[in-house]
Structures are given as structure tokens and as C-alpha cells.
Scaffold this motif. Structure first.
Motif, PDB file in Angstrom:
ATOM      1  N   LYS A  23       0.100   9.310   0.614  1.00  0.00           N
ATOM      2  CA  LYS A  23      -1.068   8.530   1.003  1.00  0.00           C
ATOM      3  C   LYS A  23      -2.232   9.427   1.420  1.00  0.00           C
ATOM      4  O   LYS A  23      -2.100  10.214   2.363  1.00  0.00           O
ATOM      5  CB  LYS A  23      -0.709   7.606   2.186  1.00  0.00           C
ATOM      6  CG  LYS A  23       0.350   6.568   1.895  1.00  0.00           C
ATOM      7  CD  LYS A  23       0.044   5.682   0.695  1.00  0.00           C
ATOM      8  CE  LYS A  23      -1.229   4.886   0.821  1.00  0.00           C
ATOM      9  NZ  LYS A  23      -1.494   4.101  -0.429  1.00  0.00           N
TER      10      LYS A  23
ATOM     11  N   GLU B 182      -2.464  -5.528  -3.152  1.00  0.00           N
ATOM     12  CA  GLU B 182      -1.452  -5.108  -2.184  1.00  0.00           C
ATOM     13  C   GLU B 182      -0.734  -6.317  -1.575  1.00  0.00           C
ATOM     14  O   GLU B 182      -1.374  -7.264  -1.111  1.00  0.00           O
ATOM     15  CB  GLU B 182      -2.105  -4.245  -1.093  1.00  0.00           C
ATOM     16  CG  GLU B 182      -2.548  -2.910  -1.691  1.00  0.00           C
ATOM     17  CD  GLU B 182      -3.068  -1.888  -0.699  1.00  0.00           C
ATOM     18  OE1 GLU B 182      -3.083  -0.708  -1.058  1.00  0.00           O
ATOM     19  OE2 GLU B 182      -3.474  -2.265   0.426  1.00  0.00           O
TER      20      GLU B 182
ATOM     21  N   CYS C 261       0.869  -1.180   0.000  1.00  0.00           N
ATOM     22  CA  CYS C 261       0.000   0.000   0.000  1.00  0.00           C
ATOM     23  C   CYS C 261       0.908   1.234   0.000  1.00  0.00           C
ATOM     24  O   CYS C 261       0.797   2.094  -0.867  1.00  0.00           O
ATOM     25  CB  CYS C 261      -0.887  -0.037   1.246  1.00  0.00           C
ATOM     26  SG  CYS C 261      -1.992   1.377   1.374  1.00  0.00           S
TER      27      CYS C 261
ATOM     28  N   HIS D 219      -8.596  -3.301  -2.048  1.00  0.00           N
ATOM     29  CA  HIS D 219      -9.465  -2.259  -1.490  1.00  0.00           C
ATOM     30  C   HIS D 219     -10.935  -2.623  -1.691  1.00  0.00           C
ATOM     31  O   HIS D 219     -11.798  -2.185  -0.926  1.00  0.00           O
ATOM     32  CB  HIS D 219      -9.155  -0.900  -2.131  1.00  0.00           C
ATOM     33  CG  HIS D 219      -7.781  -0.419  -1.786  1.00  0.00           C
ATOM     34  ND1 HIS D 219      -6.686  -0.737  -2.533  1.00  0.00           N
ATOM     35  CD2 HIS D 219      -7.324   0.318  -0.740  1.00  0.00           C
ATOM     36  CE1 HIS D 219      -5.598  -0.209  -1.970  1.00  0.00           C
ATOM     37  NE2 HIS D 219      -5.957   0.441  -0.884  1.00  0.00           N
TER      38      HIS D 219
ATOM     39  N   ARG E 241       3.470  -1.533  -7.544  1.00  0.00           N
ATOM     40  CA  ARG E 241       2.747  -0.406  -6.969  1.00  0.00           C
ATOM     41  C   ARG E 241       3.362  -0.040  -5.616  1.00  0.00           C
ATOM     42  O   ARG E 241       3.988  -0.873  -4.962  1.00  0.00           O
ATOM     43  CB  ARG E 241       1.254  -0.702  -6.797  1.00  0.00           C
ATOM     44  CG  ARG E 241       0.913  -1.820  -5.826  1.00  0.00           C
ATOM     45  CD  ARG E 241      -0.429  -1.604  -5.109  1.00  0.00           C
ATOM     46  NE  ARG E 241      -0.352  -0.527  -4.143  1.00  0.00           N
ATOM     47  CZ  ARG E 241      -1.345   0.290  -3.833  1.00  0.00           C
ATOM     48  NH1 ARG E 241      -2.520   0.136  -4.392  1.00  0.00           N
ATOM     49  NH2 ARG E 241      -1.175   1.254  -2.933  1.00  0.00           N
TER      50      ARG E 241
ATOM     51  N   GLN F 169      -5.389  -6.126   4.698  1.00  0.00           N
ATOM     52  CA  GLN F 169      -5.652  -6.631   3.349  1.00  0.00           C
ATOM     53  C   GLN F 169      -4.364  -6.937   2.580  1.00  0.00           C
ATOM     54  O   GLN F 169      -4.399  -7.160   1.372  1.00  0.00           O
ATOM     55  CB  GLN F 169      -6.524  -5.625   2.566  1.00  0.00           C
ATOM     56  CG  GLN F 169      -5.810  -4.307   2.287  1.00  0.00           C
ATOM     57  CD  GLN F 169      -6.729  -3.228   1.748  1.00  0.00           C
ATOM     58  OE1 GLN F 169      -7.864  -3.100   2.185  1.00  0.00           O
ATOM     59  NE2 GLN F 169      -6.266  -2.463   0.784  1.00  0.00           N
TER      60      GLN F 169
ATOM     61  N   ASP G  68      -3.174  -0.256   5.595  1.00  0.00           N
ATOM     62  CA  ASP G  68      -3.928  -1.377   5.009  1.00  0.00           C
ATOM     63  C   ASP G  68      -3.345  -2.758   5.324  1.00  0.00           C
ATOM     64  O   ASP G  68      -3.336  -3.650   4.469  1.00  0.00           O
ATOM     65  CB  ASP G  68      -4.042  -1.175   3.480  1.00  0.00           C
ATOM     66  CG  ASP G  68      -5.022  -0.053   3.134  1.00  0.00           C
ATOM     67  OD1 ASP G  68      -5.722   0.430   4.044  1.00  0.00           O
ATOM     68  OD2 ASP G  68      -5.085   0.324   1.947  1.00  0.00           O
TER      69      ASP G  68
END
Ligand code: PEP
Ligand code: MN
Length: 272
Positions: free
Chosen positions: A66, A233, A37, A207, A61, A247, A244
Motif C-alpha cells: 500500500k 472497494e 483496499c 477513490h 482487487r 469509501q 480507506d
């Protein structure tokens, strides 16, 4: 009903858009984008980058800026984060997808990013999307969490209208009354968008669900829906993630997703 008259450049024609990012052709190849993330440190990013490359990711990524719900939450490393991403690209060869949140940063973030991500919270930040339109770099345009498909496609239209044809749409889940999941991943948006526009569309099951156990099933369902790729992620050590964490996939979990999604995609190709 979507009124198509407002879409002049984004409306579906005879040709589908293919967005070229290095060796990857989004809209033609099935593209898998993975990484943390947030960029948290050089070791964290490089280790994760090596792992996702090894597992078969096409792009890396990582957020350096953020957009957090709380002003007290980790806001990203900024320029330092971009320099770390640059280092990861040098080492792995993976193109970089990173978010830009401020109009004033677009020009210099382009020196580090291969794809500029516009986050869900900024989808309708019209000055920002016009600026990324002017910059000409490929744009990953996430769907706003409260947005209709029509509003989303109109935002793509803004970018195209500035002379930038390289827009990749990303369904990342919308807000509904459901609380079990973080968002409701609207997979019907994938075939809907394919009916309405020539632009490629990927999904973000990380997400879109916010729940580790649901990511792989929704990645597979995304492939079945006909999308052009995935963004997920991955963290070398999810328990330590600064954003995050609930996840974040581990590298082995990600490797299994890549294997299964590529196999399903191949099978679907054979169906035609
Ligand atoms: C992200 O990709 O980390 C992110 C903030 O996504 P979204 O804009 O979809 O919430
Ligand atoms: Mn995130």
C-alpha cells in the motif's frame, strides 16, 4: 490540445484493444473489479472475495503493498497478502488485480497477480512502468492525481513501447480545489480517452469520490460515459477496514451497484 505525435503505439487506429484476463475480455465485456483496499487477513479477504463473486464481480482487487500518504499508516501484508490473494483465486476462480510499487518486486509479484496495478502515485515512475512493460502481464494504469490526459497516455505509451500491449487505463479522480469529495472523478476523460486511444478505460468511483453516498451515482454515470468497466472497494465490515474505510462498500451495497450498472449497460447496448 493534445499533441498526438508523441503517441505512436497508443494512438487510436482502426482496432480497439481487448485485454484478456482469464475468461474476461476487457474492452469487450463490461468488467467489474471489486475487493478491499488492502488485504488484511485471510478471513477478511476470503469472505469479501466470496461476497463479490456472488454479487457478480469479474475480478478481485486487494492491495498487498500500500502506497500510503503517512509512513505510519498500514503498509500492507506484502508476500503474505499475495499468498492470501492466491488462495482466494483458487477458491473463487476470480483473477487477481494487485498493486506493485517497487521495480524490484515486479517479477515475483507476477507469480501471484493476473493484473498488475500501477497506482496514481506511481503513474510517472518511469523505471517501474518500464519494468511492468517488460513483464508482459496486463497492467491497470491509474491516472496520476495531478496528471493530464496527455501525460497519462504517454505513460501507457511507455508500457506499450516495452512490448506489452495489455494496458487498461483507469480514471480514479484528479485533485481540484473541491474539498467535499476526496478527488474529482473526471468522467469527461472517458470519452476523451476513447477519441485518442484504442486502449480500454475503466473508472474508480471509490477513490474518485471517497464518499460512500456518491459511489453508486458515479458508477452509473461512468457506465453512461461509455467506460469499459469499474473498480470499487468492498469490505466485509467497512468499520474495521485498515485503509480507506470511509469509501468501502458493504457486500449488499456492491450487489445493488452491479445489478443497476449491468441493467444500464444493457439498456445502452439496446440504444445503438
Ligand atoms: C488503491 O487502489 O487502493 C489505491 C491506492 O488507488 P490510487 O492509486 O488510485 O490512489
Ligand atoms: Mn484504496
Amino acid at each position: 490540445m493534445i499533441d498526438m505525435k508523441d503517441l505512436k503505439l497508443a494512438a487510436k487506429g482502426t482496432k480497439r484493444t481487448v485485454v484478456r484476463v482469464g475468461k474476461v475480455s476487457v474492452g469487450q465485456d463490461f468488467v467489474i473489479i471489486a475487493g478491499p483496499c488492502s488485504v488484511e487477513s485471510e478471513e477478511q479477504l476470503l469472505e469479501t472475495a466470496r461476497a463479490v463473486k456472488e454479487a457478480g464481480a469479474d475480478m478481485l482487487r486487494g492491495g498487498a503493498f500500500k502506497p500510503r500518504t503517512s509512513p505510519y499508516a498500514f503498509q500492507g501484508l506484502g508476500l503474505k497478502g499475495l499468498k492470501i490473494l492466491e488462495k482466494a483465486r483458487e477458491e473463487t476462480g476470480l483473477p487477481i488485480v494487485t498493486e506493485v510499487i517497487d521495480t524490484r518486486d515486479v517479477t515475483w509479484v507476477c507469480e501471484y497477480a493476473d493484473v498488475l496495478q500501477i497506482g496514481a502515485r506511481n503513474m510517472q515512475n518511469f523505471s517501474l512502468i518500464k519494468e511492468v512493460g517488460k513483464a508482459g502481464k496486463p497492467v491497470l494504469l491509474k491516472r496520476g492525481m495531478y496528471s493530464t490526459i496527455e501525460e497519462w497516455l504517454n505513460c501507457a505509451e511507455y508500457i506499450l513501447n516495452e512490448g506489452n500491449p495489455n494496458v487498461i487505463l483507469c480514471e480514479r479522480g484528479i485533485r481540484t480545489h473541491e474539498k467535499y469529495t476526496r478527488n474529482t472523478l473526471d468522467l469527461s476523460a472517458v470519452p476523451a480517452v476513447k477519441e485518442l486511444t484504442h486502449l480500454p478505460i475503466i473508472t474508480d468511483p471509490s477513490h474518485g469520490t471517497g464518499k460512500l453516498s456518491l459511489i453508486e451515482p458515479m458508477c452509473l454515470a461512468s457506465v453512461a460515459s461509455g467506460c469499459d468497466g469499474l473498480i470499487v472497494e468492498v469490505h466485509r465490515n467497512p468499520a474495521e477496514a485498515l485503509s480507506d474505510k470511509e469509501q468501502a462498500l458493504t457486500p449488499p451495497q456492491f450487489a445493488q451497484i452491479v445489478k443497476r450498472c449491468r441493467a444500464l449497460r444493457k439498456f445502452m447496448g439496446e440504444l445503438k
